[in-house]
Each structure stands twice: as C-alpha cells, then as structure tokens.
Scaffold this active site. Structure first.
Site, short mmCIF file in Angstrom:
data_model
loop_
_atom_site.label_atom_id
_atom_site.label_comp_id
_atom_site.label_asym_id
_atom_site.label_seq_id
_atom_site.Cartn_x
_atom_site.Cartn_y
_atom_site.Cartn_z
N ARG A 73 68.38 53.12 -26.13
CA ARG A 73 68.63 51.73 -25.74
C ARG A 73 67.61 50.84 -26.43
NH1 ARG A 73 67.00 50.87 -21.37
NH2 ARG A 73 66.44 52.91 -20.56
N TYR A 201 75.07 53.68 -29.50
CA TYR A 201 74.33 54.50 -28.53
C TYR A 201 74.85 54.25 -27.10
CZ TYR A 201 70.87 56.29 -25.40
OH TYR A 201 70.28 56.97 -24.37
N LYS A 210 75.27 51.05 -18.21
CA LYS A 210 74.13 50.19 -17.88
C LYS A 210 74.55 48.71 -17.85
CE LYS A 210 71.36 53.72 -17.99
NZ LYS A 210 70.81 54.25 -16.74
N HIS A 230 69.84 52.15 -9.95
CA HIS A 230 69.62 53.23 -10.92
C HIS A 230 69.20 54.48 -10.13
CE1 HIS A 230 67.36 54.40 -14.89
NE2 HIS A 230 68.57 54.91 -14.85
N SER A 253 64.36 56.15 -16.58
CA SER A 253 65.10 57.02 -17.50
C SER A 253 64.23 58.21 -17.93
CB SER A 253 65.48 56.22 -18.73
OG SER A 253 66.08 55.01 -18.34
N CYS A 255 63.17 60.94 -16.39
CA CYS A 255 62.15 61.45 -15.48
C CYS A 255 62.71 62.58 -14.61
CB CYS A 255 61.62 60.35 -14.56
SG CYS A 255 60.48 59.23 -15.38
N ASP A 278 72.94 59.07 -12.03
CA ASP A 278 72.34 57.91 -12.71
C ASP A 278 72.51 56.59 -11.96
OD1 ASP A 278 70.89 56.91 -14.94
OD2 ASP A 278 72.73 56.08 -15.78
N ARG A 375 71.57 63.69 -26.33
CA ARG A 375 72.29 63.59 -25.05
C ARG A 375 73.52 64.49 -25.00
NH1 ARG A 375 70.58 59.51 -21.09
NH2 ARG A 375 68.75 58.59 -22.04
N ASP A 501 60.68 73.58 -7.04
CA ASP A 501 59.66 73.39 -6.01
C ASP A 501 59.69 71.97 -5.43
OD1 ASP A 501 57.85 75.88 -5.68
OD2 ASP A 501 58.21 75.73 -7.83
N ASN A 502 60.32 71.04 -6.14
CA ASN A 502 60.43 69.68 -5.59
C ASN A 502 61.18 69.69 -4.27
OD1 ASN A 502 59.05 68.72 -7.78
ND2 ASN A 502 60.88 68.08 -8.91
C1 OXD Z 1 69.01 55.71 -19.18
C2 OXD Z 1 70.25 56.53 -19.17
O1 OXD Z 1 68.53 55.32 -20.26
O2 OXD Z 1 70.68 56.91 -18.08
O3 OXD Z 1 68.50 55.44 -18.09
O4 OXD Z 1 70.83 56.76 -20.23
MN MN Z 2 69.61 56.02 -16.43
#
Ligand code: OXD
Ligand code: MN
Length: 590
Positions: A73, A201, A210, A230, A253, A255, A278, A375, A501-502
């Site tokens: 992005r 993209y 988004k 999000h 994003s 994470c 998402d 992706r 473990d989370n």
């Molecule tokens: C982002 C995605 O960039 O979900 O957050 O693609």
């Molecule tokens: Mn996202």
C-alpha cells in the site's frame, strides 16, 4: 430505461475509452476463462498476469508477479477528499474533491485504450445481511477481477439486487501506467466513491477491501451508528460446555492477525473457529450487545512466515482449492515442483528457486526469495476452521475486544482496560513498529490508534468520540484488552513464544469476561496475577515473566510524550474524556 449502474458505467467508459466492456457474471467457468486469458496475454509491464502452479500441491492455484515498484500500500498517495480539510483530519492526506477529481480524471482519460473494462458487481457482507452493502467496481486488470471474485461475493445476482437503485458504492480502478508518479488512491466519502489509478496491489486496487470496507465504511458507520474496524473475528468454543465466546482482535498490518484468527490452542479443551482475518463491521444489536460480521469472503494474507508450525490451518486452506482459484503474488517459485515458496514455508529452501521477480535465486546472494509483503488470496470457504456462523447475516455477539501492536519494550504482554471509555483511550493512543505492508521505513514506532491510522476515512478525533458514543449505547459492553506478543530482551530476541502460546493469554481474557479470576490494578489498567495464567508446559523463567509484565517509569514517560504529540495534532477536536485520561496517566508517572 438505463439503470443508475449502467449510467455510471457509461460515464466511466466515456472517460477511460476501453476497447471493450465486459460485465462479470461471477461463474466458475468464467473465472477459468479469465485465468486462461491471464496466462496467455501480457499485461502492461514485464510479466504475464498468471502462471499456473502445480495443482497436486496447491489445487487450482496461480502465481502473479507484480511490477517491482508495486508491492505494498502507498499511504503517501492515498487521499480522503472531503470539502473541509478538517473533516479528513490530520490522519489523512487531503485534497479538495473537485480539484482531486479534475486531477485524477486527466489520468483516467483514455487510460483503457486497447484494454477491456470489466464491471464487477459485488457485495460486502452476506447478501442476506441487513449490514451488507452492494458495490460496483470497474477495473482493467484481470488479476483484480479474479481477486475480487475470491475476496467478495461478486456476480450478476448482485446487479439484480441493486436493480434500478442508485445506492451502491462506486469504485473506478485502472492500473494506468503502473507509474508511481501517476498513482493515486482517492476516496470521496460523501459520494460513496473511490478512484484508484496506477497500482494493481491488493490494498490499493481491490476497492472493496481497505478503500471501501474501512475508509468509506468507517465514514458511513460514523453517520449511521456503527463501526468499520481493522479486526479479526474468532470464536473460542469450550468443548466441555459447547459454548462459544466471540472475540475481536485488532492489530496493525503484518502483526499476525491471520495466524491468530486460526490459532490452534495450546491448551486442551478449546476449539477456535475463524470468522474473519482483517475487517469487521460491528453493529449494536437489538439486545444492546455488539454484533460483528466480516464483510469479506476471502483472505489476502502475508505469505512469508506462514508455515506448518506457525499456521497449519492456513497451509491447508492454501492447498484446498475447493472454492475459487487461489492466487500467490510475489512469492518465489520452486522450479522442480512448480510450487510457490516463501521464507518460513519450509525450514530448508528447495534446491532450485526463482525469486519473486522471476530471477534464479542463489542462497549466497543474501537476497530474499519471496517479497516480504508477498501475499496469498484465497477463499474463506477453503479454511478448515471456518465458523458455521460465517454466513450468519446477523453476525456474532462479541464478548471481548483485544488490541495489539508490535512493541520491543514498554507495553506488557497483556493488560485490561478499566472500562469501555478507558479502553477507547488506550486504543486511541496505541503505538506499533511499522512493517512492510506499507511502503516506507520499517520498524519505527508510530501511533496507530485501533490499527486504523491508514484506514480511518475521517478525522480520528471524531472517530474516538464515535467509539465512546457507540459504547454509550451498549447494555453489556465487551471487555477490552491490550496485548503485546513482540517484547524483546537486551539481545533483541523475542521473549514470549507467541503463536499457539498466545492462547494462554486468550484463556485469561476469557476468565476475566466470565468473572472467574481477579486482577491487579496498575496505573495502565488491570494486569493478571501470574498464578491465574495457565503456563503449563511452558518453559519460561520468573525473570522473563517479570520483564513481560514490567511497567517502567522512564519508558512510560516517553510513551506519554509520544501520545501527547499525537493527540496535539487534533487540537480542540479531541474528546475531553481522552485528554483527561492522558492527564491522569501523566500524573501517575510523574
Ligand atoms: C493490510 C492488509 O495492509 O490487510 O493491512 O493487506
Ligand atoms: Mn489489514
């Protein structure tokens, strides 16, 4: 008589001057046909649209290589165009709507000469849901058509549903010349309109994602009393009682949202089901609880780091190919097996690889095989953990919301807000280290409230107030938690194992929701008594736990400074509750 959709399409065709106009029907045969065209014709740029992959290994899958300058992005080229600059807020790039339209229209003028204009009628949300919204996207990219078919509910039936109405969200897209100096992603929230040119993209070009489901939808939600966020949506079933608790999770994003949405619980007795990875649209239901739907129908996730150890369910999802094609974008290619490959798919790299740009890869080069933001695009219905409630038009009732970020220090493993508004304050001041999902510097802390900084389609000060207003309407507000899986030690190594473990942290959150465990009150919120965390089978020292839960004065003083700077941009528009929480926090650490 021409319908509003036909009229809009005619106008866009007059502007973009395509050779042909094609109305997407949304059938499997049609997608096969389009993928075939994508395999044989060259698009603008150096590569073919699709390369067929090994269907034994990854059923019905295709590789797409993007232009090397078009891999993430581009937030600096993304604009929210409201008549008043203040309504877009300091969190958005702004342009006056007329000026913006004149500028991008000159780029759209004739941009589809020699190309086909595809019209994609699609729906965000299940067509039976009262919360769903019909849309039309125009594009000149087959990659975008196939991606939209995977990611949304698309096809002729949506066109029938719109009928003669003029209530649909409009998205005009062209890959243009794929020239970053002529790339613009323009949002016109007052007109339910997005105009995007110069990029193929996903986050810039799949306008239902988004652009609509977050930026335009957050603006609609502000007007209509709901939230577009999000967030992932997951269900945690207690196998003993058969009851499922639904949880929302918000992270910036790249994470680990997708991994969390499909987590295989490390603790016995629980089953996790996936509803979204998402985006969540969240409404106040008739019983005064929050209900969430996932407006999307697929997953557009980061490939590197996805493997049998980190997310076995996603690997199964990617191999299934039962519903719709599966696309891989900018991954590497194992030329011996004609399969996609990325760092983390297997421990050892295959012998013969092409990198994400199609060049032979040498281990000694030190270069990556897959682009770090490469992706996959895959239908949600291929996911073995997909919840039975996925298509429930009413959505699922939410018991807890968790917010996270990527922080090497300062922020503890988990902390619970005192109440809803305190949770809004904490979420509004969240910081996270930047990732490769957006072009720009990686690893610097930026304030990313609710992980929505790049996605909130209006002034974030108004957005925080909207969150407190929604909270005011709730009879039984979800509890709000803050997590940080990414704390590091002095040697720069992660100290929490993460992944499966989370779930230990999620279990504590569930106990808090049920009211079966107490917690310690600290200046930043409620924190667990270590004895209440189920750490069975985890080799972790007391010292590490101390670091995971430490709240250090000097670090928090710095944090507060960062929050003050961020809040400062919003001036008087910032809700008074938020500045009051910040002043109280400051007192506590002075
Ligand atoms: C982002 C995605 O960039 O979900 O957050 O693609
Ligand atoms: Mn996202």
């Amino acid at each position: 008589m021409t319908t509003a959709v036909e009229k809009w399409v005619e106008e866009q065709a007059a502007l973009t001057k395509p050779d042909k106009i094609y109305w997407v029907q949304g059938t499997e045969d049609e997608m096969r046909e389009l993928t075939k065209i994508g395999m044989t014709t060259e698009r603008t740029g150096p590569h073919q649209t699709f390369r067929e992959l090994n269907h034994q290994a990854f059923t019905n899958s295709y590789l797409h290589r993007s232009h090397p300058n078009d891999v993430a992005r581009t937030e600096q080229l993304t604009f929210v165009c409201t008549p008043a600059k203040d309504d877009a807020g300091p969190n958005n790039n702004w342009m006056e709507p007329k000026e913006a339209k004149t500028m991008v229209s000159s780029l759209f003028d004739g941009c589809m000469k020699g190309r086909t204009l595809y019209v994609i009628p699609y729906m965000m949300g299940h067509p039976d849901s009262p919360y769903a919204k019909p849309c039309i996207q125009i594009t000149d990219s087959i990659y975008v058509v196939v991606s939209m078919y995977i990611m949304t509910r698309a096809g002729k039936k949506i066109l029938d549903r719109i009928g003669r109405s003029d209530k649909f969200v409009k998205g005009l897209h062209s890959i243009g010349e794929l020239d970053p100096s002529k790339r613009y992603i323009m949002h016109f929230p007052q007109e339910d309109l997005v105009m995007s040119i110069g990029s193929g993209y996903g986050g810039n070009a799949l306008l239902g994602k988004k652009c609509f489901s977050l930026r335009i939808a957050s603006y609609q939600g502000h007007n209509e009393g709901w939230l577009a966020e999000h967030m992932i949506i997951m269900g945690v079933e207690d196998k003993k009682t058969g009851e499922t608790m639904y949880i929302l999770g918000s992270f910036p994003s790249a994470c680990g949202k997708t991994n969390l949405a499909m987590i295989d619980p490390i603790l016995e007795g629980y089953n996790v089901t996936t509803l979204g990875d998402d985006i969540a649209w969240i409404n106040v239901g008739p019983d005064g609880r929050l209900y969430a739907i996932n407006p999307e129908n697929g997953f557009f996730g980061v490939a590197p780091g996805t493997g049998d150890k980190t997310n076995p369910q996603m690997i199964k999802t990617l191999k299934a190919g039962k519903f719709y094609p599966t696309l891989f974008t900018n991954t590497g290619l194992d030329t011996d097996t004609n399969s996609p490959w990325w760092e983390g798919l297997t421990d050892v790299a295959p012998a013969h690889l092409l990198d994400w740009q199609g060049n032979p890869w040498e281990a000694a080069s030190g270069k990556v095989v897959a682009h770090p933001n490469s992706r996959f695009t895959v239908a949600a219905h291929n996911c073995p953990t997909l919840s039975n409630e996925f298509d429930n038009p009413k959505g699922v009732p939410i018991s807890a919301i968790l917010f996270g970020g990527r922080r090497s220090d300062t922020v503890p493993l988990v902390c619970e807000s005192f109440d809803w508004n305190h949770g809004v304050f904490k979420a509004s001041s969240l910081g996270s280290e930047t990732t490769t999902a957006a072009a720009g510097q990686v690893g610097v802390v930026r304030r990313d409230p609710m992980a929505m900084l790049p996605f909130c389609g209006y002034n974030m000060a108004d957005y925080f107030r909207h969150w407190t207003n929604v909270g005011g309407k709730l009879k039984n507000p979800p509890k709000i938690f803050f997590v940080n899986w990414f704390k590091k030690n002095a040697q720069g190594k992660f100290i929490w194992p993460g992944f499966r473990d989370n779930f230990r942290v999620i279990k504590w959150m569930m106990d808090r929701v049920k009211g079966t465990v107490s917690a310690r009150q600290t200046p930043i919120g409620f924190m667990p008594n270590i004895a209440d965390l189920n750490l069975k089978g985890l080799d972790i020292s007391k010292e590490t736990l101390d670091v995971l839960f430490e709240v250090k004065n000097d670090q928090w003083k710095k944090e507060i400074e960062g929050i003050e700077n961020f809040y400062g941009q919003f001036g008087d528009r910032m809700p008074k509750e938020m500045t009051k929480y910040l002043a109280d926090l400051k007192k506590n650490f002075s």
